[in-house]
Motif scaffolding. Structure first.
Motif, PDB file in Angstrom:
ATOM      1  N   CYS A  19       0.883  -1.148  -0.093  1.00 34.78           N
ATOM      2  CA  CYS A  19       0.093   0.005   0.028  1.00 34.78           C
ATOM      3  C   CYS A  19       0.832   1.113   0.007  1.00 34.78           C
ATOM      4  CB  CYS A  19      -0.840   0.065   1.106  1.00 34.78           C
ATOM      5  SG  CYS A  19      -2.011  -1.372   1.341  1.00 34.78           S
ATOM      6  N   GLY A  20       2.149   1.084  -0.237  1.00 33.77           N
ATOM      7  CA  GLY A  20       2.987   2.243   0.084  1.00 33.77           C
ATOM      8  C   GLY A  20       3.170   2.976   1.319  1.00 33.77           C
ATOM      9  N   LEU A  21       2.929   2.140   2.489  1.00 33.95           N
ATOM     10  CA  LEU A  21       3.052   2.751   3.880  1.00 33.95           C
ATOM     11  C   LEU A  21       4.300   1.964   4.810  1.00 33.95           C
ATOM     12  CD1 LEU A  21      -0.984   2.077   4.655  1.00 33.95           C
ATOM     13  CD2 LEU A  21       0.431   4.279   4.192  1.00 33.95           C
ATOM     14  N   ALA A  25       3.823   5.103   9.653  1.00 37.42           N
ATOM     15  CA  ALA A  25       2.809   5.867   9.150  1.00 37.42           C
ATOM     16  C   ALA A  25       1.556   6.146   9.997  1.00 37.42           C
ATOM     17  CB  ALA A  25       2.379   5.228   7.714  1.00 37.42           C
ATOM     18  N   PHE A  43      -5.710   5.483   6.058  1.00 37.03           N
ATOM     19  CA  PHE A  43      -4.374   6.495   5.891  1.00 37.03           C
ATOM     20  C   PHE A  43      -4.615   7.379   4.582  1.00 37.03           C
ATOM     21  CE2 PHE A  43      -3.271   2.449   7.560  1.00 37.03           C
ATOM     22  CZ  PHE A  43      -2.350   2.842   8.860  1.00 37.03           C
ATOM     23  N   VAL A  44      -4.346   8.673   4.725  1.00 39.29           N
ATOM     24  CA  VAL A  44      -4.706   9.715   3.662  1.00 39.29           C
ATOM     25  C   VAL A  44      -3.106  10.361   3.276  1.00 39.29           C
ATOM     26  CG1 VAL A  44      -5.788  11.962   3.508  1.00 39.29           C
ATOM     27  CG2 VAL A  44      -6.842  10.074   5.021  1.00 39.29           C
ATOM     28  N   GLN A  45      -3.194  10.559   1.948  1.00 41.58           N
ATOM     29  CA  GLN A  45      -2.167  11.445   1.170  1.00 41.58           C
ATOM     30  C   GLN A  45      -2.228  12.894   1.727  1.00 41.58           C
ATOM     31  OE1 GLN A  45      -2.977  10.340  -2.870  1.00 41.58           O
ATOM     32  NE2 GLN A  45      -1.578   8.510  -2.635  1.00 41.58           N
ATOM     33  N   PRO A  46      -1.006  13.450   1.669  1.00 42.30           N
ATOM     34  CA  PRO A  46      -1.037  15.056   1.651  1.00 42.30           C
ATOM     35  C   PRO A  46      -2.157  15.940   1.143  1.00 42.30           C
ATOM     36  CG  PRO A  46       1.171  14.011   1.515  1.00 42.30           C
ATOM     37  CD  PRO A  46       0.320  12.974   1.301  1.00 42.30           C
ATOM     38  N   ASP A  47      -2.489  15.245  -0.117  1.00 40.50           N
ATOM     39  CA  ASP A  47      -3.399  15.865  -0.906  1.00 40.50           C
ATOM     40  C   ASP A  47      -4.898  15.848  -0.375  1.00 40.50           C
ATOM     41  OD1 ASP A  47      -4.058  13.407  -1.928  1.00 40.50           O
ATOM     42  OD2 ASP A  47      -3.457  14.023  -3.965  1.00 40.50           O
ATOM     43  N   HIS A  49      -6.391  12.752  -0.394  1.00 36.38           N
ATOM     44  CA  HIS A  49      -6.940  11.447  -0.884  1.00 36.38           C
ATOM     45  C   HIS A  49      -6.509  10.388  -0.153  1.00 36.38           C
ATOM     46  CE1 HIS A  49      -7.169  14.158  -4.663  1.00 36.38           C
ATOM     47  NE2 HIS A  49      -8.332  13.209  -5.009  1.00 36.38           N
ATOM     48  N   THR A  50      -7.416   9.577  -0.273  1.00 34.19           N
ATOM     49  CA  THR A  50      -7.162   7.985   0.720  1.00 34.19           C
ATOM     50  C   THR A  50      -6.140   7.432  -0.017  1.00 34.19           C
ATOM     51  OG1 THR A  50      -9.449   7.988   1.510  1.00 34.19           O
ATOM     52  CG2 THR A  50      -8.305   6.190   1.764  1.00 34.19           C
ATOM     53  N   GLN A  51      -4.956   6.963   0.696  1.00 30.41           N
ATOM     54  CA  GLN A  51      -4.082   6.025   0.242  1.00 30.41           C
ATOM     55  C   GLN A  51      -4.331   4.665   0.607  1.00 30.41           C
ATOM     56  OE1 GLN A  51      -0.111   6.857   1.579  1.00 30.41           O
ATOM     57  NE2 GLN A  51       0.750   5.297   0.709  1.00 30.41           N
TER      58      GLN A  51
END
Length: 69
Positions: A19-21, A25, A43-47, A49-51
């Protein structure tokens, strides 16, 4: 240890590279399973959007060492 509640911030104890975590995190508890045996964590990206949204056993999350003010 006291179970987390919905909307608590938690920290991953181990990486989830699929998941890139990375370990460490931060995510938000969105659902508590079986009085804290497992958690649904978003887990949410800085922009914004849900990661990823993962179901994690209690052993894989902890209280963050430091939280942003």
């Amino acid at each position: 240890m006291k179970p987390f509640a919905e909307l608590d911030i938690v920290q991953l104890q181990q990486a989830h590279p699929e998941c890139g975590l990375p370990a460490g995190a931060l995510g938000t508890v969105v659902l508590v399973h079986a009085q804290g045996e497992a958690y649904e964590v978003e887990f949410v990206q800085p922009d914004g959007h849900t990661q990823a949204v993962l179901t994690l056993p209690a052993t894989e999350v902890t209280k963050p060492l430091q939280q942003a003010a």
